[in-house]
Design a protein around this motif. Structure first.
Motif, PDB file in Angstrom:
ATOM      1  N   VAL A 228       0.860  -1.181   0.000  1.00 16.88           N
ATOM      2  CA  VAL A 228       0.000   0.000   0.000  1.00 16.88           C
ATOM      3  C   VAL A 228       0.899   1.235   0.000  1.00 16.88           C
ATOM      4  CG1 VAL A 228      -1.848   1.236   1.179  1.00 16.88           C
ATOM      5  CG2 VAL A 228      -1.722  -1.269   1.354  1.00 16.88           C
ATOM      6  N   LEU A 229       0.662   2.147  -0.919  1.00 14.94           N
ATOM      7  CA  LEU A 229       1.469   3.371  -0.955  1.00 14.94           C
ATOM      8  C   LEU A 229       0.696   4.489  -1.625  1.00 14.94           C
ATOM      9  CD1 LEU A 229       4.269   3.150  -3.684  1.00 14.94           C
ATOM     10  CD2 LEU A 229       2.173   1.782  -3.712  1.00 14.94           C
ATOM     11  N   PHE A 230       1.114   5.726  -1.333  1.00 15.59           N
ATOM     12  CA  PHE A 230       0.542   6.896  -1.972  1.00 15.59           C
ATOM     13  C   PHE A 230       1.240   7.129  -3.306  1.00 15.59           C
ATOM     14  CE2 PHE A 230      -1.016   7.433   2.227  1.00 15.59           C
ATOM     15  CZ  PHE A 230      -2.110   8.282   2.156  1.00 15.59           C
ATOM     16  N   SER A 231       0.463   7.471  -4.312  1.00 11.30           N
ATOM     17  CA  SER A 231       1.034   7.651  -5.648  1.00 11.30           C
ATOM     18  C   SER A 231       1.741   8.993  -5.768  1.00 11.30           C
ATOM     19  CB  SER A 231      -0.077   7.565  -6.711  1.00 11.30           C
ATOM     20  OG  SER A 231      -1.039   8.574  -6.522  1.00 11.30           O
ATOM     21  N   LEU A 286      -1.189  -4.630  -5.366  1.00 15.28           N
ATOM     22  CA  LEU A 286      -0.924  -3.227  -5.063  1.00 15.28           C
ATOM     23  C   LEU A 286      -2.214  -2.506  -4.703  1.00 15.28           C
ATOM     24  CD1 LEU A 286       1.440  -1.820  -7.858  1.00 15.28           C
ATOM     25  CD2 LEU A 286       1.983  -2.077  -5.438  1.00 15.28           C
ATOM     26  N   VAL A 287      -2.148  -1.668  -3.661  1.00 18.51           N
ATOM     27  CA  VAL A 287      -3.192  -0.680  -3.400  1.00 18.51           C
ATOM     28  C   VAL A 287      -2.515   0.680  -3.472  1.00 18.51           C
ATOM     29  CG1 VAL A 287      -4.826   0.272  -1.758  1.00 18.51           C
ATOM     30  CG2 VAL A 287      -4.579  -2.203  -1.952  1.00 18.51           C
ATOM     31  N   VAL A 288      -2.880   1.459  -4.476  1.00 18.91           N
ATOM     32  CA  VAL A 288      -2.305   2.789  -4.660  1.00 18.91           C
ATOM     33  C   VAL A 288      -3.340   3.823  -4.243  1.00 18.91           C
ATOM     34  CG1 VAL A 288      -1.422   4.441  -6.337  1.00 18.91           C
ATOM     35  CG2 VAL A 288      -0.747   2.042  -6.477  1.00 18.91           C
ATOM     36  N   ILE A 289      -2.944   4.701  -3.319  1.00 20.17           N
ATOM     37  CA  ILE A 289      -3.846   5.730  -2.808  1.00 20.17           C
ATOM     38  C   ILE A 289      -3.540   7.040  -3.513  1.00 20.17           C
ATOM     39  CG2 ILE A 289      -4.672   6.936  -0.757  1.00 20.17           C
ATOM     40  CD1 ILE A 289      -3.507   4.613   0.911  1.00 20.17           C
ATOM     41  N   GLY A 290      -4.523   7.595  -4.155  1.00 17.74           N
ATOM     42  CA  GLY A 290      -4.351   8.852  -4.851  1.00 17.74           C
ATOM     43  C   GLY A 290      -4.658  10.030  -3.951  1.00 17.74           C
ATOM     44  N   TYR A 291      -3.666  10.873  -3.714  1.00 18.25           N
ATOM     45  CA  TYR A 291      -3.861  12.119  -2.969  1.00 18.25           C
ATOM     46  C   TYR A 291      -3.639  13.270  -3.935  1.00 18.25           C
ATOM     47  CZ  TYR A 291      -3.120  15.930   0.335  1.00 18.25           C
ATOM     48  OH  TYR A 291      -3.199  17.130   1.014  1.00 18.25           O
ATOM     49  N   ASN A 292      -4.739  13.857  -4.398  1.00 17.82           N
ATOM     50  CA  ASN A 292      -4.675  14.915  -5.409  1.00 17.82           C
ATOM     51  C   ASN A 292      -3.824  14.503  -6.613  1.00 17.82           C
ATOM     52  OD1 ASN A 292      -6.359  16.911  -4.282  1.00 17.82           O
ATOM     53  ND2 ASN A 292      -4.764  17.447  -2.809  1.00 17.82           N
ATOM     54  N   ASP A 293      -3.884  13.233  -6.939  1.00 15.61           N
ATOM     55  CA  ASP A 293      -3.207  12.697  -8.123  1.00 15.61           C
ATOM     56  C   ASP A 293      -4.302  12.327  -9.123  1.00 15.61           C
ATOM     57  OD1 ASP A 293      -1.877  11.279 -10.073  1.00 15.61           O
ATOM     58  OD2 ASP A 293      -0.678  10.095  -8.685  1.00 15.61           O
ATOM     59  N   PRO A 294      -4.318  12.935 -10.286  1.00 18.69           N
ATOM     60  CA  PRO A 294      -5.414  12.685 -11.224  1.00 18.69           C
ATOM     61  C   PRO A 294      -5.447  11.280 -11.796  1.00 18.69           C
ATOM     62  CG  PRO A 294      -3.718  14.031 -12.246  1.00 18.69           C
ATOM     63  CD  PRO A 294      -3.367  13.931 -10.798  1.00 18.69           C
ATOM     64  N   ASN A 295      -4.334  10.533 -11.718  1.00 17.45           N
ATOM     65  CA  ASN A 295      -4.311   9.205 -12.330  1.00 17.45           C
ATOM     66  C   ASN A 295      -3.456   8.224 -11.531  1.00 17.45           C
ATOM     67  OD1 ASN A 295      -4.626   7.062 -14.046  1.00 17.45           O
ATOM     68  ND2 ASN A 295      -3.827   8.102 -15.857  1.00 17.45           N
ATOM     69  N   ASN A 315       0.202 -10.962 -12.585  1.00 17.10           N
ATOM     70  CA  ASN A 315      -1.254 -11.131 -12.615  1.00 17.10           C
ATOM     71  C   ASN A 315      -2.013  -9.816 -12.781  1.00 17.10           C
ATOM     72  OD1 ASN A 315      -1.124 -13.998 -12.080  1.00 17.10           O
ATOM     73  ND2 ASN A 315      -0.556 -13.451  -9.976  1.00 17.10           N
ATOM     74  N   ASP A 316      -1.257  -8.704 -12.925  1.00 11.94           N
ATOM     75  CA  ASP A 316      -1.854  -7.375 -13.086  1.00 11.94           C
ATOM     76  C   ASP A 316      -2.879  -7.099 -11.984  1.00 11.94           C
ATOM     77  OD1 ASP A 316      -2.040  -4.927 -14.423  1.00 11.94           O
ATOM     78  OD2 ASP A 316      -3.817  -5.562 -15.525  1.00 11.94           O
ATOM     79  N   THR A 317      -2.432  -7.264 -10.754  1.00 11.78           N
ATOM     80  CA  THR A 317      -3.330  -7.172  -9.608  1.00 11.78           C
ATOM     81  C   THR A 317      -3.092  -5.884  -8.839  1.00 11.78           C
ATOM     82  OG1 THR A 317      -3.225  -9.584  -9.406  1.00 11.78           O
ATOM     83  CG2 THR A 317      -4.179  -8.378  -7.556  1.00 11.78           C
ATOM     84  N   TYR A 318      -3.997  -4.940  -9.029  1.00 15.19           N
ATOM     85  CA  TYR A 318      -3.902  -3.678  -8.302  1.00 15.19           C
ATOM     86  C   TYR A 318      -5.268  -3.011  -8.241  1.00 15.19           C
ATOM     87  CZ  TYR A 318      -4.291  -0.819 -12.551  1.00 15.19           C
ATOM     88  OH  TYR A 318      -4.741  -0.217 -13.698  1.00 15.19           O
ATOM     89  N   VAL A 319      -5.410  -2.061  -7.313  1.00 15.40           N
ATOM     90  CA  VAL A 319      -6.585  -1.209  -7.254  1.00 15.40           C
ATOM     91  C   VAL A 319      -6.139   0.173  -6.824  1.00 15.40           C
ATOM     92  CG1 VAL A 319      -7.154  -1.801  -4.845  1.00 15.40           C
ATOM     93  CG2 VAL A 319      -8.954  -0.984  -6.382  1.00 15.40           C
ATOM     94  N   ALA A 320      -6.710   1.189  -7.432  1.00 16.27           N
ATOM     95  CA  ALA A 320      -6.428   2.577  -7.068  1.00 16.27           C
ATOM     96  C   ALA A 320      -7.591   3.112  -6.247  1.00 16.27           C
ATOM     97  CB  ALA A 320      -6.227   3.431  -8.319  1.00 16.27           C
ATOM     98  N   LEU A 321      -7.290   3.627  -5.052  1.00 14.36           N
ATOM     99  CA  LEU A 321      -8.314   4.133  -4.143  1.00 14.36           C
ATOM    100  C   LEU A 321      -7.929   5.527  -3.669  1.00 14.36           C
ATOM    101  CD1 LEU A 321      -8.882   0.895  -2.008  1.00 14.36           C
ATOM    102  CD2 LEU A 321     -10.330   1.770  -3.855  1.00 14.36           C
ATOM    103  N   SER A 322      -8.796   6.125  -2.874  1.00 15.42           N
ATOM    104  CA  SER A 322      -8.472   7.438  -2.313  1.00 15.42           C
ATOM    105  C   SER A 322      -9.008   7.545  -0.895  1.00 15.42           C
ATOM    106  CB  SER A 322      -9.031   8.562  -3.204  1.00 15.42           C
ATOM    107  OG  SER A 322     -10.440   8.447  -3.362  1.00 15.42           O
TER     108      SER A 322
END
Length: 347
Positions: A228-231, A286-295, A315-322
């Protein structure tokens, strides 16, 4: 890959150290008879007393001039929106620019900002705060009331008639022990302050029901190791300084049937890791957290290409959340989305 700016420092300060529970709340019970006025106050739900980070706040009526400080959070403003009291906000400095809740990002953007000139931490300095004439000021952590950082203190705000509130686990500017239960505490406390207790309890019950149903579906399954990390966010000196180690994120992962691949990489909320350390760790998802990141999804895809040896890449396993991954009223959405990513055959 790095996005170094003062708000990143504020985010690290708001989320990173080691904490104690912050908001023990209770309703004031007046036993004496005070005539019709007392009876009317009781029917209205006031007064309410909150014991908050060592400060007792007795609120006698619904706040009408609320200021929400930045704190690199959307927990407080999202909670007010969920309770339907956004019309009480005269200045809001919180925004993630995106949300898992339809319409929330636009609703936050439409709130008044108070036309304040912000300080270097992208927050409201003392003089500007006093000028807003608030009757309630919300801060994610005690950092927002620290005089040495140029902010109005809780005592100074009290002197001008403003109540103050620090969100759960924010007393010591550290959220490493935060759990989903703290989101419920925030909801309950705001429900008491705004006489929206029934609405708060309905939101909490719905969240608990949703999370319980998801957790039941993934119970007993193998728990994938999740990064888990911030983008595009830099908080330290290494290539990967916004990697989550501890905090509410781990509670969300556990309820979704996963575990944090870097939980032991730091004693605080975030780990500051080298590229070599990241490359040597098996990451299943992967869990990517968007903080004012448009993509943030593009950032996730970039990481998967950078580390093709990861099972997550294969396996292309990820999700983008906020905002659902942080303190606030929508943690159930994060639990569901992560569980569906990790255990798609169970849904």
């Amino acid at each position: 890959m790095s996005k170094k700016r003062p708000v990143a420092i504020a985010l690290a300060g708001a989320l990173c150290l080691v904490t104690t529970a912050c908001a023990d709340s209770s309703t004031d019970q007046d036993a004496g008879s005070g005539g019709d006025a007392s009876a009317a106050a009781a029917r209205s739900g006031y007064p309410v007393t909150l014991e908050n980070c060592g400060v007792s706040e007795k609120i006698t009526e619904e706040p009408g001039r609320v200021v929400v400080m930045n704190g690199a959070s959307v927990a407080e403003v999202s909670t007010l929106l969920a309770l339907g009291v956004q019309d009480k906000i005269v200045a809001n400095q919180q925004s993630y620019g995106m949300s898992e809740v339809s319409g929330r990002a636009a609703a936050i953007k439409a709130l008044p900002t108070g036309d304040v000139k912000l300080n270097d931490a992208y927050d409201i300095p003392r003089e500007a705060m006093i000028g807003l004439r608030p009757d309630l000021v919300l801060s994610t952590t005690s950092y927002g009331f620290d005089e040495k950082n140029g902010f109005a203190t809780r005592e100074q705000l009290k002197q001008v008639g403003a109540h103050t509130y620090v969100s759960p686990q924010g007393c010591d500017q550290d959220t490493s022990k935060m759990t989903i239960a703290d989101s419920y505490t925030l909801l309950r406390d705001m429900g008491k302050i705004f006489n929206k207790g029934d609405e708060a309890e309905k939101l909490i019950a719905a969240s608990r029901k949703s999370i319980a149903e998801v957790s039941a579906k993934v119970k007993g399954e193998k728990r994938p190791e999740v990064m888990v990390l911030f983008s595009n966010m830099a908080m330290g000196g290494n290539d990967f300084s916004s990697v989550v180690a501890k905090g509410i994120y781990n509670d969300i992962l556990a309820k979704a049937g996963g575990s944090n691949a870097f939980e032991n990489a730091a004693k605080t909320s975030f780990a500051d890791l080298s590229k070599e350390k990241v490359a040597a760790t098996d990451v299943d998802a992967l869990v990517v957290i968007g903080y004012n990141d448009p993509n943030p999804a593009a950032y996730a895809e970039q990481l998967l290409k950078e580390f093709p040896q990861w099972p997550a890449a294969k396996n292309d396993t990820y999700v983008a959340l906020s905002d659902s991954m942080y303190l606030g009223p929508s943690n159930d959405l994060a639990v569901e989305k992560i569980a569906k990513m990790l255990h798609p055959d169970k849904f």
